[in-house]
Design a protein around this motif. Structure first.
Motif, PDB file in Angstrom:
ATOM      1  N   ILE A 106       0.822  -1.217   0.000  1.00  0.00           N
ATOM      2  CA  ILE A 106       0.000   0.000   0.000  1.00  0.00           C
ATOM      3  C   ILE A 106       0.852   1.262   0.000  1.00  0.00           C
ATOM      4  CG2 ILE A 106      -1.766   1.291   1.291  1.00  0.00           C
ATOM      5  CD1 ILE A 106      -2.780  -1.440   2.312  1.00  0.00           C
ATOM      6  N   PHE A 107       2.005   1.210   0.731  1.00  0.00           N
ATOM      7  CA  PHE A 107       2.763   2.453   0.888  1.00  0.00           C
ATOM      8  C   PHE A 107       4.072   2.492   0.107  1.00  0.00           C
ATOM      9  CE2 PHE A 107       0.022   2.197   4.657  1.00  0.00           C
ATOM     10  CZ  PHE A 107      -0.657   3.391   4.499  1.00  0.00           C
ATOM     11  N   GLY A 108       4.399   1.410  -0.562  1.00  0.00           N
ATOM     12  CA  GLY A 108       5.634   1.402  -1.338  1.00  0.00           C
ATOM     13  C   GLY A 108       5.534   2.349  -2.523  1.00  0.00           C
ATOM     14  N   THR A 109       6.641   3.005  -2.829  1.00  0.00           N
ATOM     15  CA  THR A 109       6.589   4.007  -3.884  1.00  0.00           C
ATOM     16  C   THR A 109       7.240   3.505  -5.168  1.00  0.00           C
ATOM     17  OG1 THR A 109       8.619   4.948  -3.022  1.00  0.00           O
ATOM     18  CG2 THR A 109       6.544   5.976  -2.318  1.00  0.00           C
ATOM     19  N   LYS A 110       7.584   2.249  -5.217  1.00  0.00           N
ATOM     20  CA  LYS A 110       8.228   1.726  -6.415  1.00  0.00           C
ATOM     21  C   LYS A 110       7.541   0.432  -6.827  1.00  0.00           C
ATOM     22  CE  LYS A 110      13.061   2.005  -7.909  1.00  0.00           C
ATOM     23  NZ  LYS A 110      12.870   1.720  -9.240  1.00  0.00           N
ATOM     24  N   TRP A 111       7.274   0.310  -8.079  1.00  0.00           N
ATOM     25  CA  TRP A 111       6.557  -0.864  -8.591  1.00  0.00           C
ATOM     26  C   TRP A 111       7.396  -1.473  -9.707  1.00  0.00           C
ATOM     27  CZ3 TRP A 111       2.489  -3.768  -7.247  1.00  0.00           C
ATOM     28  CH2 TRP A 111       1.918  -4.625  -8.194  1.00  0.00           C
ATOM     29  N   SER A 112       8.040  -2.619  -9.395  1.00  0.00           N
ATOM     30  CA  SER A 112       8.802  -3.283 -10.452  1.00  0.00           C
ATOM     31  C   SER A 112       8.818  -4.776 -10.184  1.00  0.00           C
ATOM     32  CB  SER A 112      10.234  -2.727 -10.504  1.00  0.00           C
ATOM     33  OG  SER A 112      10.844  -2.912  -9.247  1.00  0.00           O
ATOM     34  N   PRO A 113       7.669  -5.432 -10.189  1.00  0.00           N
ATOM     35  CA  PRO A 113       7.613  -6.851  -9.843  1.00  0.00           C
ATOM     36  C   PRO A 113       8.253  -7.736 -10.899  1.00  0.00           C
ATOM     37  CG  PRO A 113       5.430  -5.977 -10.334  1.00  0.00           C
ATOM     38  CD  PRO A 113       6.384  -4.875 -10.549  1.00  0.00           C
ATOM     39  N   LEU A 114       8.391  -7.216 -12.123  1.00  0.00           N
ATOM     40  CA  LEU A 114       8.899  -8.064 -13.199  1.00  0.00           C
ATOM     41  C   LEU A 114      10.404  -7.930 -13.375  1.00  0.00           C
ATOM     42  CD1 LEU A 114       6.044  -7.393 -15.785  1.00  0.00           C
ATOM     43  CD2 LEU A 114       6.149  -9.112 -13.985  1.00  0.00           C
ATOM     44  N   LEU A 115      11.002  -6.978 -12.638  1.00  0.00           N
ATOM     45  CA  LEU A 115      12.438  -6.758 -12.773  1.00  0.00           C
ATOM     46  C   LEU A 115      13.112  -6.960 -11.423  1.00  0.00           C
ATOM     47  CD1 LEU A 115      12.077  -3.383 -14.686  1.00  0.00           C
ATOM     48  CD2 LEU A 115      12.668  -5.573 -15.742  1.00  0.00           C
ATOM     49  N   LYS A 116      14.390  -7.318 -11.470  1.00  0.00           N
ATOM     50  CA  LYS A 116      15.140  -7.410 -10.226  1.00  0.00           C
ATOM     51  C   LYS A 116      15.816  -6.074  -9.996  1.00  0.00           C
ATOM     52  CE  LYS A 116      14.565 -11.923  -9.795  1.00  0.00           C
ATOM     53  NZ  LYS A 116      13.685 -12.500  -8.839  1.00  0.00           N
ATOM     54  N   PRO A 117      15.908  -5.525  -8.783  1.00  0.00           N
ATOM     55  CA  PRO A 117      15.242  -6.023  -7.583  1.00  0.00           C
ATOM     56  C   PRO A 117      13.745  -5.721  -7.624  1.00  0.00           C
ATOM     57  CG  PRO A 117      16.329  -3.958  -7.112  1.00  0.00           C
ATOM     58  CD  PRO A 117      16.625  -4.271  -8.540  1.00  0.00           C
ATOM     59  N   GLN A 118      12.972  -6.663  -7.109  1.00  0.00           N
ATOM     60  CA  GLN A 118      11.527  -6.514  -7.172  1.00  0.00           C
ATOM     61  C   GLN A 118      11.016  -5.509  -6.145  1.00  0.00           C
ATOM     62  OE1 GLN A 118      10.500 -10.680  -6.787  1.00  0.00           O
ATOM     63  NE2 GLN A 118       9.556 -10.589  -8.823  1.00  0.00           N
ATOM     64  N   HIS A 119      10.081  -4.674  -6.583  1.00  0.00           N
ATOM     65  CA  HIS A 119       9.397  -3.762  -5.655  1.00  0.00           C
ATOM     66  C   HIS A 119       7.905  -3.911  -5.879  1.00  0.00           C
ATOM     67  CE1 HIS A 119      12.901  -1.648  -4.140  1.00  0.00           C
ATOM     68  NE2 HIS A 119      13.386  -1.667  -5.380  1.00  0.00           N
ATOM     69  N   PHE A 120       7.163  -3.943  -4.761  1.00  0.00           N
ATOM     70  CA  PHE A 120       5.715  -4.170  -4.882  1.00  0.00           C
ATOM     71  C   PHE A 120       4.883  -3.020  -4.293  1.00  0.00           C
ATOM     72  CE2 PHE A 120       7.678  -8.380  -4.884  1.00  0.00           C
ATOM     73  CZ  PHE A 120       7.114  -8.928  -6.016  1.00  0.00           C
ATOM     74  N   GLY A 121       5.280  -1.793  -4.557  1.00  0.00           N
ATOM     75  CA  GLY A 121       4.484  -0.657  -4.052  1.00  0.00           C
ATOM     76  C   GLY A 121       3.455  -0.244  -5.088  1.00  0.00           C
ATOM     77  N   ILE A 122       2.175  -0.285  -4.695  1.00  0.00           N
ATOM     78  CA  ILE A 122       1.096  -0.026  -5.650  1.00  0.00           C
ATOM     79  C   ILE A 122       0.971   1.465  -5.996  1.00  0.00           C
ATOM     80  CG2 ILE A 122      -0.700   0.238  -3.887  1.00  0.00           C
ATOM     81  CD1 ILE A 122      -1.462  -1.631  -7.049  1.00  0.00           C
ATOM     82  N   LEU A 123       1.556   2.324  -5.172  1.00  0.00           N
ATOM     83  CA  LEU A 123       1.331   3.764  -5.350  1.00  0.00           C
ATOM     84  C   LEU A 123       1.576   4.286  -6.771  1.00  0.00           C
ATOM     85  CD1 LEU A 123       2.374   5.488  -2.004  1.00  0.00           C
ATOM     86  CD2 LEU A 123       0.103   5.178  -2.997  1.00  0.00           C
ATOM     87  N   PRO A 124       2.658   3.887  -7.446  1.00  0.00           N
ATOM     88  CA  PRO A 124       2.846   4.407  -8.820  1.00  0.00           C
ATOM     89  C   PRO A 124       1.683   4.051  -9.745  1.00  0.00           C
ATOM     90  CG  PRO A 124       4.868   3.426  -8.028  1.00  0.00           C
ATOM     91  CD  PRO A 124       3.833   3.115  -7.004  1.00  0.00           C
TER      92      PRO A 124
END
Lengths: 296, 315
Positions: free
Chosen positions: B71-89
């Motif tokens: 919910i609060f992550g500011t980076k979304w890159s689930p398909l790339l390494k390193p993975q980030h799962f923040g929905i905000l973007p």
């Protein structure tokens, strides 16, 4: 026209039964309200506020008014009576050009207000309607506060100053005999008022634009007897400062409140004259038949 | 009339005396009722099923990724390494497009509705309304295509920094897409304002503009608001046009000239791609779908609530 004939008979039946209930009350109220209808001599002496001559009115191809000629004397109450569909409401709505709003209507003849033709091309209709106020059959307050309802007309006319508006609102509500009932809740919605109060609010709203003429289209037909009586008293008081034209279904009401009565039938003005004379001694048999309840 | 009455009475009595239902009819009625119930059940069960699948898959997703990060992550890159799962973007991208669409559609839509309901002669109204229906019937992929080949070049000619794929062009076409909805719903509520209120206003010496702005629009206001909310909720859920036009770069930005990605576009990207089912990357679309579902549901509920308030208003 002919299709509405059967329902007309039914509506007269209703009126007859209403009359019985109302007439007892009439005697009570006649004690505190001396009947001061103006005599035919007084009417003749009064200045003519509205003068209608040879008025024909059409909805599309259907003619609704035929060659109507009528003088409305100043500071008098003129009642328009007649069966449903006789053209009395249409006539009333000609006087403030409310019929302009309906597509396909046409008018021939002349209507003078203070000697000015209100249908000449350069008439400012907006200005006209400030001078000729209208109260409708069904009370139609805006879904706003009581204050805003009454202040609407003055605001539209460009008055912005709060203190002036407040004064107008109070004055108008007092004149409409509503002030004491609503003075503590001016900021509540007008829709919370009772039917009779709403109609008096609509009258106050109309008075707020200080019109010289007040048109009323069956203002009490949707109200209970007590509210009707209040409205009638009010009409009688307003007569002192306004010229009033009232359409009514109820002949007793016409007899009670008006100085002059005009009887319409099938789009024609059959007879007009001092109320006292017209009701006691009508000239035309059609008028007599109607006011004695022989037809509706 | 009075002679007819006895007949009516007697025929009623005869009807009543023969009023025992035959067993065949009883079974028939029962069958029809059951068939109708099944039809109703299909849509209800489908909805429940969809929500259930969304919830189950999303719950599995949240076993791997903490809801906080989501919910609060500011980076979304689930398909790339390193993975980030923040929905905000993604949420920001969706909001940017929806807000842009609202900015385009609300003023134009409201003005059109006011014109059609209060000013337009009958023939104009009867011509424009079917035209709007046609506008509403254009497939959204066509809008997306138009955004790329037509709107985007114009934006780029005005702002050099603009990306080929940008939020602005998506906003504009989505705005045009939701325009018919705003116009037809608002026009309906405007026309539903009782004639007696208009007449009262005219009779007080109001001009047409006074009547429109001081009586009709305020009386219809909550209905108009509801039409805005429904239209925005449609813009939030809009997929095809934004997938094509807005780009595929999840970015936490409010600059409409940049390439962004919306929640819907992300779901498309993963669904079409070669992300293996059962992985965290794959499950992201359920989490995103759930977020999207809640967003639009919230807006629809809000719109319904606002609409219900209008209905009680005049009487």
């Amino acid at each position: 026209m002919s299709a509405s004939e059967p329902s007309m008979t039914i509506s007269t039946d209703n009126e007859q039964s209403k009359v019985v209930g109302v007439s007892t009350r009439l005697h009570e109220s006649s004690d505190r309200r001396p009947k001061l209808a103006r005599s035919s001599d007084e009417l003749a002496a009064a200045r003519s506020k509205i003068s209608v001559s040879n008025l024909d009115f059409f909805y599309e191809e259907q003619q609704a008014l035929f060659d109507v000629t009528l003088d409305v004397p100043e500071k008098c109450v003129t009642a328009l009576i007649g069966p449903s569909g006789c053209g009395k409401s249409t006539f009333l709505r000609c006087l403030n050009r409310m019929n302009d709003m309906i597509d396909g209507t046409r008018l021939k003849g002349k209507i003078l207000l203070d000697q000015e033709d209100i249908y000449r091309p350069r008439t400012d209709v907006v200005e006209l309607r400030k001078r000729v106020g209208m109260v409708f059959q069904k009370s139609n307050p805006f879904p706003k506060t009581i204050f805003e309802n009454v202040a609407y007309g003055p605001k539209v006319a460009g008055i912005r100053k709060r203190s002036v508006l407040r004064e107008i609102v109070e004055h108008s509500l007092r004149k409409a005999a509503l002030w004491d009932e609503v003075k503590d809740r001016l900021n509540q919605s007008a829709l919370q008022l009772s039917g009779g109060q709403q109609q008096r609010l609509c009258i106050a709203r109309t008075l707020a634009t200080s019109p010289g003429v007040l048109l009323m289209d069956e203002p009490a037909s949707a109200l209970d007897p007590a509210s009707t009586s209040r409205i009638e008293d009010l009409i009688f008081e307003l007569r002192e400062s306004y010229t009033i034209v009232i359409v009514t279904h109820n002949m007793q009401q016409a007899a009670r409140v008006s100085d002059q009565t005009a009887f319409f039938f099938q789009g024609k003005l059959i007879e007009a004259g001092a109320t006292n004379t017209l009701f006691t001694n009508p000239e035309k048999t059609q008028t007599e038949d109607y006011i004695t309840g022989r037809f509706g | 009339m009075s002679e007819g009455r006895p007949d009516i009475l007697s025929s009623n009595q005869s009807l009543l005396s023969g009023a025992t239902t035959s067993p065949v009819r009883k079974i028939g009625e029962g069958l029809i009722q059951f068939a109708l119930f099944l039809c109703a059940a299909v849509s209800v069960l489908t909805t429940i099923g969809i929500v259930a699948v969304l919830l189950i898959e999303a719950l599995q997703f949240f076993r791997d990724v903490s809801p906080w990060d989501f919910i609060f992550g500011t980076k979304w890159s689930p398909l790339l390494k390193p993975q980030h799962f923040g929905i905000l973007p993604l949420l920001c991208g969706t909001c940017l497009v929806a807000a842009g669409a609202a900015v385009v559609a609300i003023p134009i839509g409201l003005c059109t509705a006011i014109y059609l309901s209060e000013y337009a002669p009958k023939w104009v109204r009867e011509t424009v309304k079917p035209l709007l229906e046609i506008l509403a019937g254009i497939p959204s992929v066509v809008y997306g295509y138009l955004a790329i080949v037509f709107v985007s070049p114009i934006i780029r000619s005005m702002f050099e920094s603009a990306n080929v794929f940008n939020a602005a062009s998506a906003s504009i076409v989505v705005g045009i897409m939701i325009l018919p909805m705003i116009v037809s719903l608002s026009e309906e509520v405007l026309r539903a304002v009782p004639r007696s209120l208009r007449e009262a206003s005219y009779a007080l010496g109001a001009t047409k503009l006074d009547v429109t702005l001081k009586v009709v629009v305020p009386a219809a206001f909550s209905g108009i608001l509801a039409s805005f909310l429904l239209a925005i909720s449609r813009a939030v859920g809009e997929t095809m046009a934004v997938t094509l036009a807005a780009g595929a770069t999840p970015k936490l930005t409010l600059n409409p000239l940049e390439s962004i990605q919306t929640m819907t576009a992300y779901i498309v990207q993963v669904s079409q791609g070669d992300t293996p089912a059962g992985t965290v990357e794959y499950r992201t679309i359920f989490a995103v779908g759930l977020t999207l579902f809640f967003t639009t549901m919230l807006m629809n509920i809000l719109a319904q609530w606002v609409l219900r308030r209008t209905r009680e208003k005049y009487e």
